[in-house]
Write a protein that holds these residues in place. Structure first.
Motif, short mmCIF file in Angstrom:
data_model
loop_
_atom_site.label_atom_id
_atom_site.label_comp_id
_atom_site.label_asym_id
_atom_site.label_seq_id
_atom_site.Cartn_x
_atom_site.Cartn_y
_atom_site.Cartn_z
N MET A 131 3.58 -62.33 19.49
CA MET A 131 3.52 -63.44 20.41
C MET A 131 3.61 -62.95 21.86
O MET A 131 2.95 -63.48 22.72
CB MET A 131 4.64 -64.42 20.09
N LYS A 132 4.41 -61.94 22.10
CA LYS A 132 4.54 -61.40 23.45
C LYS A 132 3.23 -60.78 23.92
O LYS A 132 2.87 -60.89 25.09
CB LYS A 132 5.66 -60.35 23.52
N LEU A 133 2.51 -60.13 23.01
CA LEU A 133 1.23 -59.53 23.37
C LEU A 133 0.22 -60.60 23.75
O LEU A 133 -0.54 -60.44 24.71
CB LEU A 133 0.70 -58.67 22.20
N LEU A 134 0.24 -61.72 23.04
CA LEU A 134 -0.66 -62.83 23.36
C LEU A 134 -0.30 -63.44 24.71
O LEU A 134 -1.18 -63.78 25.51
CB LEU A 134 -0.58 -63.88 22.26
N GLN A 135 0.98 -63.58 25.00
CA GLN A 135 1.40 -64.09 26.30
C GLN A 135 0.99 -63.12 27.41
O GLN A 135 0.57 -63.55 28.49
CB GLN A 135 2.91 -64.31 26.34
N PHE A 136 1.09 -61.83 27.14
CA PHE A 136 0.68 -60.83 28.12
C PHE A 136 -0.83 -60.93 28.39
O PHE A 136 -1.26 -60.89 29.53
CB PHE A 136 1.05 -59.43 27.61
N PHE A 137 -1.61 -61.08 27.33
CA PHE A 137 -3.05 -61.27 27.49
C PHE A 137 -3.35 -62.52 28.30
O PHE A 137 -4.20 -62.50 29.20
CB PHE A 137 -3.75 -61.36 26.12
N ASN A 138 -2.65 -63.61 28.01
CA ASN A 138 -2.89 -64.87 28.73
C ASN A 138 -2.56 -64.76 30.20
O ASN A 138 -3.28 -65.29 31.05
CB ASN A 138 -2.09 -66.00 28.08
N VAL A 139 -1.47 -64.10 30.53
CA VAL A 139 -1.11 -63.99 31.95
C VAL A 139 -2.07 -63.06 32.69
O VAL A 139 -2.44 -63.33 33.84
CB VAL A 139 0.37 -63.58 32.14
N ILE A 140 -2.54 -62.00 32.04
CA ILE A 140 -3.52 -61.12 32.67
C ILE A 140 -4.84 -61.86 32.87
O ILE A 140 -5.46 -61.76 33.94
CB ILE A 140 -3.73 -59.84 31.82
N ALA A 141 -5.26 -62.63 31.86
CA ALA A 141 -6.49 -63.41 31.99
C ALA A 141 -6.36 -64.45 33.10
O ALA A 141 -7.29 -64.66 33.89
CB ALA A 141 -6.83 -64.09 30.66
N PHE A 142 -5.20 -65.09 33.18
CA PHE A 142 -4.98 -66.08 34.24
C PHE A 142 -5.02 -65.44 35.62
O PHE A 142 -5.67 -65.94 36.52
CB PHE A 142 -3.65 -66.80 34.02
N LEU A 143 -4.32 -64.33 35.79
CA LEU A 143 -4.30 -63.67 37.10
C LEU A 143 -5.68 -63.18 37.50
O LEU A 143 -6.07 -63.30 38.67
CB LEU A 143 -3.29 -62.52 37.10
N ALA A 144 -6.43 -62.64 36.56
CA ALA A 144 -7.78 -62.15 36.88
C ALA A 144 -8.71 -63.30 37.25
O ALA A 144 -9.41 -63.24 38.27
CB ALA A 144 -8.35 -61.38 35.69
N THR A 145 -8.71 -64.37 36.45
CA THR A 145 -9.62 -65.48 36.75
C THR A 145 -9.20 -66.23 38.02
O THR A 145 -10.06 -66.66 38.79
CB THR A 145 -9.72 -66.46 35.57
N ALA A 146 -7.91 -66.35 38.25
CA ALA A 146 -7.46 -67.02 39.47
C ALA A 146 -7.82 -66.20 40.71
O ALA A 146 -8.21 -66.76 41.74
CB ALA A 146 -5.95 -67.26 39.41
N THR A 147 -7.71 -64.88 40.61
CA THR A 147 -8.08 -64.02 41.73
C THR A 147 -9.58 -64.14 42.03
O THR A 147 -9.98 -64.28 43.20
CB THR A 147 -7.72 -62.55 41.43
N PHE A 148 -10.39 -64.10 40.99
CA PHE A 148 -11.83 -64.27 41.19
C PHE A 148 -12.16 -65.65 41.75
O PHE A 148 -13.03 -65.78 42.61
CB PHE A 148 -12.60 -64.06 39.88
N ALA A 149 -11.47 -66.68 41.27
CA ALA A 149 -11.72 -68.04 41.74
C ALA A 149 -11.40 -68.18 43.22
O ALA A 149 -12.17 -68.78 43.98
CB ALA A 149 -10.92 -69.04 40.91
N VAL A 150 -10.29 -67.62 43.66
CA VAL A 150 -9.91 -67.71 45.07
C VAL A 150 -10.89 -66.92 45.93
O VAL A 150 -11.36 -67.41 46.98
CB VAL A 150 -8.46 -67.23 45.29
N ASN A 151 -11.24 -65.70 45.50
CA ASN A 151 -12.19 -64.89 46.27
C ASN A 151 -13.56 -65.56 46.35
O ASN A 151 -14.18 -65.59 47.42
CB ASN A 151 -12.34 -63.50 45.65
N LEU A 152 -14.03 -66.09 45.25
CA LEU A 152 -15.32 -66.77 45.27
C LEU A 152 -15.26 -68.08 46.07
O LEU A 152 -16.25 -68.50 46.64
CB LEU A 152 -15.81 -67.03 43.85
N GLY A 153 -14.09 -68.71 46.09
CA GLY A 153 -13.92 -69.89 46.94
C GLY A 153 -14.09 -69.56 48.41
O GLY A 153 -14.73 -70.30 49.17
N VAL A 154 -13.57 -68.41 48.82
CA VAL A 154 -13.75 -67.95 50.20
C VAL A 154 -15.22 -67.63 50.46
O VAL A 154 -15.77 -67.99 51.51
CB VAL A 154 -12.84 -66.74 50.50
N VAL A 155 -15.87 -66.97 49.52
CA VAL A 155 -17.30 -66.66 49.66
C VAL A 155 -18.11 -67.95 49.76
O VAL A 155 -19.02 -68.06 50.59
CB VAL A 155 -17.78 -65.78 48.49
N LEU A 156 -17.77 -68.93 48.95
CA LEU A 156 -18.47 -70.21 49.00
C LEU A 156 -18.27 -70.90 50.34
O LEU A 156 -19.21 -71.50 50.88
CB LEU A 156 -17.99 -71.10 47.85
#
Length: 98
Positions: free
Chosen positions: A1-26
């Motif tokens: 379960m901890k590994l799945l939570q780790f995957f989820n937080v990494i996926a969230f941080l990566a997608t949120a970072t891309f979303a913010v950067n692309l928001g600035v580009v937009l």
């Protein structure tokens, strides 16, 4: 379960970072929309990818939060998040290739 939570937080941080950067580009595309026809033609694609990353960031963040709180719907959210991540990866790869 901890590994799945780790995957989820990494996926969230990566997608949120891309979303913010692309928001600035937009935002920059919106400001300089009239300067070049290339910027005007790329506007739709950049907006679509930005919206996709915002959707991925919200779903992966919600999934991580639900896993952390051990809510009932956490496995539905995990499945939805995983499917959306896979669809997003395929769609973005196809879009960038041509």
């Amino acid at each position: 379960m901890k590994l799945l939570q780790f995957f989820n937080v990494i996926a969230f941080l990566a997608t949120a970072t891309f979303a913010v950067n692309l928001g600035v580009v937009l935002l920059l595309y919106a400001i300089h929309h009239d300067l070049s026809p290339q910027i005007a033609s790329e506007w739709g694609g950049v907006a679509l990818i930005t919206g996709g990353f915002w959707l991925l960031a919200v779903t992966t963040g919600l999934t991580w939060w639900m896993q952390r709180r051990v809510w009932r719907g956490r496995w539905v959210a995990q499945g939805l998040s995983s499917v959306l991540l896979a669809i997003g990866a395929v769609a973005m790869t196809r879009y960038l290739q041509g």
